[in-house]
Design an enzyme around this catalytic site. Structure first.
Site, PDB file in Angstrom:
ATOM      1  N   LYS A 283      -7.012   3.346  -3.123  1.00 30.22           N
ATOM      2  CA  LYS A 283      -7.332   3.373  -1.693  1.00 30.22           C
ATOM      3  C   LYS A 283      -7.569   4.815  -1.273  1.00 30.22           C
ATOM      4  O   LYS A 283      -6.791   5.698  -1.624  1.00 30.22           O
ATOM      5  CB  LYS A 283      -6.189   2.738  -0.900  1.00 30.22           C
ATOM      6  CG  LYS A 283      -6.362   2.765   0.611  1.00 30.22           C
ATOM      7  CD  LYS A 283      -5.198   2.040   1.279  1.00 30.22           C
ATOM      8  CE  LYS A 283      -5.168   2.230   2.783  1.00 30.22           C
ATOM      9  NZ  LYS A 283      -4.016   1.536   3.410  1.00 30.22           N
TER      10      LYS A 283
ATOM     11  N   LYS B 119     -10.528   0.312  -2.320  1.00 33.68           N
ATOM     12  CA  LYS B 119     -10.449   0.031  -0.889  1.00 33.68           C
ATOM     13  C   LYS B 119     -10.903   1.260  -0.113  1.00 33.68           C
ATOM     14  O   LYS B 119     -10.383   2.355  -0.295  1.00 33.68           O
ATOM     15  CB  LYS B 119      -9.028  -0.340  -0.464  1.00 33.68           C
ATOM     16  CG  LYS B 119      -8.879  -0.515   1.054  1.00 33.68           C
ATOM     17  CD  LYS B 119      -7.472  -0.920   1.448  1.00 33.68           C
ATOM     18  CE  LYS B 119      -7.283  -0.889   2.963  1.00 33.68           C
ATOM     19  NZ  LYS B 119      -5.905  -1.287   3.367  1.00 33.68           N
TER      20      LYS B 119
ATOM     21  N   ASP C 232       0.867  -1.181   0.000  1.00 34.72           N
ATOM     22  CA  ASP C 232       0.000   0.000   0.000  1.00 34.72           C
ATOM     23  C   ASP C 232       0.905   1.234   0.000  1.00 34.72           C
ATOM     24  O   ASP C 232       1.652   1.461   0.960  1.00 34.72           O
ATOM     25  CB  ASP C 232      -0.888   0.019   1.241  1.00 34.72           C
ATOM     26  CG  ASP C 232      -2.025  -0.987   1.161  1.00 34.72           C
ATOM     27  OD1 ASP C 232      -1.867  -1.999   0.452  1.00 34.72           O
ATOM     28  OD2 ASP C 232      -3.051  -0.777   1.824  1.00 34.72           O
TER      29      ASP C 232
END
Length: 235
Positions: A167, A196, A103
């Protein structure tokens, strides 16, 4: 958010948990005790991944090895403004240790300078590196700093770079996962990339609502464990 009643049947709860990245130990004051507890909880309940800072990844990768729970590195946290070479080296070390997910915060400074080519090139390099290990990348765009127009630019960068996910937030900035932002990203990019929801997700109900909107993952901290204990969930 709390749009839904707390699910109680085991299969529904299990399905929700399997899509939550457990970020309980993603805190600056993380201790070895907290790392151990977080991994134990993730393995017990079946979370998708355990997200940690790079300094913690060696323990987590070993602890989760050969399990269904992925070790996940948070790189470029929290502002994204590390040199590209630093982000790549950080990720490479973690990948060599056995990390299964990366990430990465996009370069916010370069983004706000409108140097979108830099941001996309950096993300593309990270994707290329991670893919050589069979690992996907989530690009964190920090929606709390962005206008809707900027969110769409950032989303397009993530898609063009080949990221597996967009994300929303790190949880360390002003942004939180919102229905508005998730709908915006899914409507515009949902056919090309996973989404996400991350930041301020307070409950299983929140996670379920975002999953039902179309999110493939959400984030969660220890409040999820407290809720699981409160409903007497048995994995």
């Amino acid at each position: 958010m709390h749009l839904l009643q707390c699910p109680r049947d085991n299969e529904t709860v299990k399905s929700i948990i399997s899509k939550i990245d457990y970020s309980n130990a993603l805190v600056p004051n993380c201790t070895s005790e907290l790392l151990e507890k977080t991994c134990d909880e993730a393995l017990l309940y079946g979370f998708a991944a355990v997200a940690v800072f790079p300094s913690c990844i060696e323990y987590v990768a070993k602890r989760l090895q050969n399990s269904a729970v992925h070790a996940q590195i948070a790189t470029g946290f929290p502002g994204g403004n590390h040199l590209t070479e630093v982000k790549l080296k950080e990720a490479q070390i973690a990948l060599d240790m056995g990390v299964k997910e990366v990430d990465m915060v996009m370069s916010l400074s370069k983004f706000f300078c409108k140097d979108y080519a830099y941001v996309e090139a950096e993300a593309s390099q990270m994707v290329k590196l991670a893919q050589s290990y069979g690992v996907g990348v989530k690009l964190i765009i920090e929606t709390g700093f962005l206008s809707d127009e900027q969110k769409l630019i950032a989303g397009k960068i993530a898609v063009n770079a080949g990221c597996e996910f967009i994300k929303t937030c790190t949880g360390f900035g002003p942004g939180r996962a919102t229905v508005h932002d998730i709908a915006l990203l899914l409507d515009n990019f949902g056919k090309d990339i996973k989404v996400k929801a991350s930041g301020g997700i307070a409950s299983l109900e929140d996670s379920l609502a975002f999953i039902q909107m179309g999110c493939s993952r959400t984030a969660g901290r220890h409040n999820m464990i407290e809720q699981l204990e409160a409903i007497d969930y048995r994995p």
